[in-house]
Every structure is written in structure tokens, then in C-alpha cells.
Design a protein around this motif. Structure first.
Motif, mmCIF file in Angstrom:
data_model
loop_
_atom_site.group_PDB
_atom_site.id
_atom_site.type_symbol
_atom_site.label_atom_id
_atom_site.label_comp_id
_atom_site.label_asym_id
_atom_site.label_seq_id
_atom_site.Cartn_x
_atom_site.Cartn_y
_atom_site.Cartn_z
ATOM 1 N N LEU A 42 34.896 -67.851 98.293
ATOM 2 C CA LEU A 42 35.145 -68.840 99.342
ATOM 3 C C LEU A 42 36.438 -69.610 99.129
ATOM 4 O O LEU A 42 37.178 -69.886 100.077
ATOM 5 C CB LEU A 42 33.968 -69.823 99.429
ATOM 6 C CG LEU A 42 32.730 -69.342 100.180
ATOM 7 C CD1 LEU A 42 31.631 -70.390 100.095
ATOM 8 C CD2 LEU A 42 33.058 -69.047 101.638
ATOM 9 N N ASP A 83 30.004 -66.234 97.967
ATOM 10 C CA ASP A 83 30.248 -67.578 97.431
ATOM 11 C C ASP A 83 31.401 -67.591 96.434
ATOM 12 O O ASP A 83 32.198 -68.535 96.399
ATOM 13 C CB ASP A 83 28.977 -68.110 96.760
ATOM 14 C CG ASP A 83 27.883 -68.427 97.771
ATOM 15 O OD1 ASP A 83 28.209 -68.538 98.964
ATOM 16 O OD2 ASP A 83 26.714 -68.550 97.366
ATOM 17 N N ARG A 84 31.509 -66.546 95.621
ATOM 18 C CA ARG A 84 32.552 -66.493 94.589
ATOM 19 C C ARG A 84 33.950 -66.386 95.181
ATOM 20 O O ARG A 84 34.950 -66.633 94.499
ATOM 21 C CB ARG A 84 32.301 -65.314 93.645
ATOM 22 C CG ARG A 84 31.133 -65.544 92.697
ATOM 23 C CD ARG A 84 30.730 -64.279 91.966
ATOM 24 N NE ARG A 84 31.839 -63.659 91.278
ATOM 25 C CZ ARG A 84 31.721 -62.524 90.570
ATOM 26 N NH1 ARG A 84 30.527 -61.934 90.476
ATOM 27 N NH2 ARG A 84 32.755 -61.999 89.955
#
Length: 275
Positions: free
Chosen positions: A188, A185-186
Motif C-alpha cells: 500500500l 497490505d504490504r
């Protein structure tokens, strides 16, 4: 280097050659001549498996399989998609690896044309291309030239624009299917450089980032995919001098080989960084 490759194989100023370096001393062992052709464009490595390399020119039109240990090249036949689609078409990604079940080395070529994407697969055993129906689950034609190969599967990072983020696309050489793998997620929507690699038999990511709060220092965060989950396992501070660095390979004792560019963009150095 006992856990990855035995030598470093890099461009070293002469576009007609690749230089072989000892990973411990950085001493140049020899130079390997690349194929020559009229266009004069340089060659790049687009895949490596069991000592065989897949190389192609900048346009990815002239593609070879290369065995450096015996210094022999095999030029691949002409692409089929240029005969099928008689209008503008451009290769956007190449991948190379072993179809373990079929005991066959394959090259996958992903091309973009005015109405979509075409995928074809070359079989070394058959010495021929064929167009397949499988298509990557993305609409973007911006594929990172960095690749990784692991256990019969090739991986690329693809830039998507709607939504504006990146994905990993994989291609299984045996089943000839694509899959999408989400980045952590960090990562993306980050704008920094991300490289995809294999670390200790696991798919890994190198995130090259700048820390504005620490005097513009640069770092590499290393992420590893395990049990379908990403985990950041190391952060490596990069040397204060040097504008750009990217990973080449890993050493047996935990170090990482980097290429560093300095103020003069033609001036490059190899070095090892250890955590």
C-alpha cells in the motif's frame, strides 16, 4: 511463447518504429512503422486485445487502433471533452479492450480539467466518442501508464496522496463502470516500482524491490489475485548488473522476459529470468 503472445513488440532505438522480436532467440523479425505527425513525439502502447493495439502519442491526443498483422491504422475521432470544456484539460489515462457482450472494441479516456475528471468512451462499431457519467472512485490525477486487460476489464495503478498509498482502478468495458481494488497490505505504501500484469489468466503485480540486507540486490515479487485475495507466488532475483528492469511477458516454461538498462541509459538488453 504459447501462453501469452507470439512475439515481443518493443521500442528499439527508432522512435518511428516498433521492432518485433522472436521471444525464444531474440532475433529481430521485422520493424513496423508508426504514424508520423508534425509534433514529432513518440508513440506508446496503451492497450492490447486480440491482436489489436491502442497507441497514442505522449500527450494522448492522437490515438490510433493498430492491426500490426496487416499494418493498418485507424485514427480515432477528436476527443469530445475538448469541445465541452473550453479550458485546460489533460488526458491522464487510456484503456482499450473488448466489450464482450456488445461484441465491440472500446477505448476509455480519462481526463483531468480544472474542476474535476471527465470520462469518455469510444466505440469502434459506432466510430464515435461519448461522455459517460461514471467516474473513477479516486481524486488523484496520478495514474500509472502501465495497464492490464483481462476478460473485458482494464486495470491501472493510481497513486493517492490522502492517504498516501496506491490503489488499482478497474473499468468494465461492457457495463462501463469503475471499481477500486486494494493492493496487498504490504504494498500500500511502498515507494518501489509496482507493475500490473496478467499471469496465467489472473491479475498480477510485479513489485520491484531492493533488499538492503543482501548487498543491495534487486528482486521481483509476483503477486496474483485469486478469489478476491492477493497471494505472493514467486520471488525472482534479478541479475547483479543492470540498474533497472521491468517485465515484458511470460514464457511457456515459466520464464519472464525483462528489459534491462545498464550504466548507459540508452543501452538496453532483453533477457529471460527463470525461477
Amino acid at each position: 511463447m504459447k501462453s501469452g503472445c507470439d512475439y515481443l513488440l518493443v521500442h528499439s532505438g527508432n522512435r518511428d518504429c516498433l521492432s518485433v522480436f522472436c521471444p525464444e532467440t531474440y532475433a529481430k523479425c521485422l520493424e513496423l512503422n508508426l504514424p508520423r505527425h508534425k509534433s514529432g513525439s513518440s508513440f506508446h502502447i496503451y492497450g492490447s486485445c486480440n491482436g489489436l493495439l491502442c497507441i497514442s502519442d505522449n500527450t494522448m491526443k492522437r490515438t490510433y487502433l493498430w492491426n500490426p498483422s496487416i499494418r493498418k491504422f485507424k485514427r480515432l475521432p477528436k476527443s469530445l471533452n475538448r469541445d465541452k470544456y473550453r479550458y485546460s484539460i489533460a488526458t491522464i489515462a487510456l484503456g482499450f479492450g473488448l466489450d464482450v457482450g456488445g461484441n465491440d472494441y472500446k477505448v476509455v479516456r480519462i481526463a483531468s480539467f480544472s474542476h474535476g475528471i471527465c470520462v469518455e468512451v469510444y466505440s469502434l462499431r459506432l466510430d464515435s466518442w461519448r461522455i459517460i457519467n461514471a467516474l473513477p472512485p479516486v481524486t488523484s490525477d496520478v495514474w500509472n501508464e502501465k495497464w492490464a486487460y483481462l476478460n473485458g476489464v482494464v486495470y491501472w495503478i493510481v497513486q493517492e496522496f490522502s492517504p498516501d498509498w496506491r490503489d488499482i482502478i478497474s473499468f468494465d468495458m461492457e457495463n462501463e463502470v469503475f471499481q477500486r481494488i486494494m493492493l496487498p497490505d504490504r504494498l500500500l505504501t511502498v515507494t518501489d516500482s509496482i507493475s500490473i500484469r496478467v499471469l496465467e489468466k489472473s491479475l498480477s503485480l510485479f513489485h520491484h524491490r531492493k533488499d538492503w540486507d543482501r548487498g543491495y540486490r534487486y528482486y521481483y515479487d509476483i503477486w496474483v489475485l485469486a478469489m478476491d485475495s492477493w497471494k505472493m507466488i514467486r520471488t525472482i532475483p534479478l541479475p547483479a548488473k543492470g540498474k533497472i528492469a521491468w517485465p515484458l511477458a511470460f514464457t511457456a516454461n515459466g520464464g519472464v522476459h525483462f528489459t534491462m538498462r545498464y550504466e548507459n541509459w540508452q543501452h538496453r538488453k532483453l533477457r529471460v529470468v527463470r525461477s
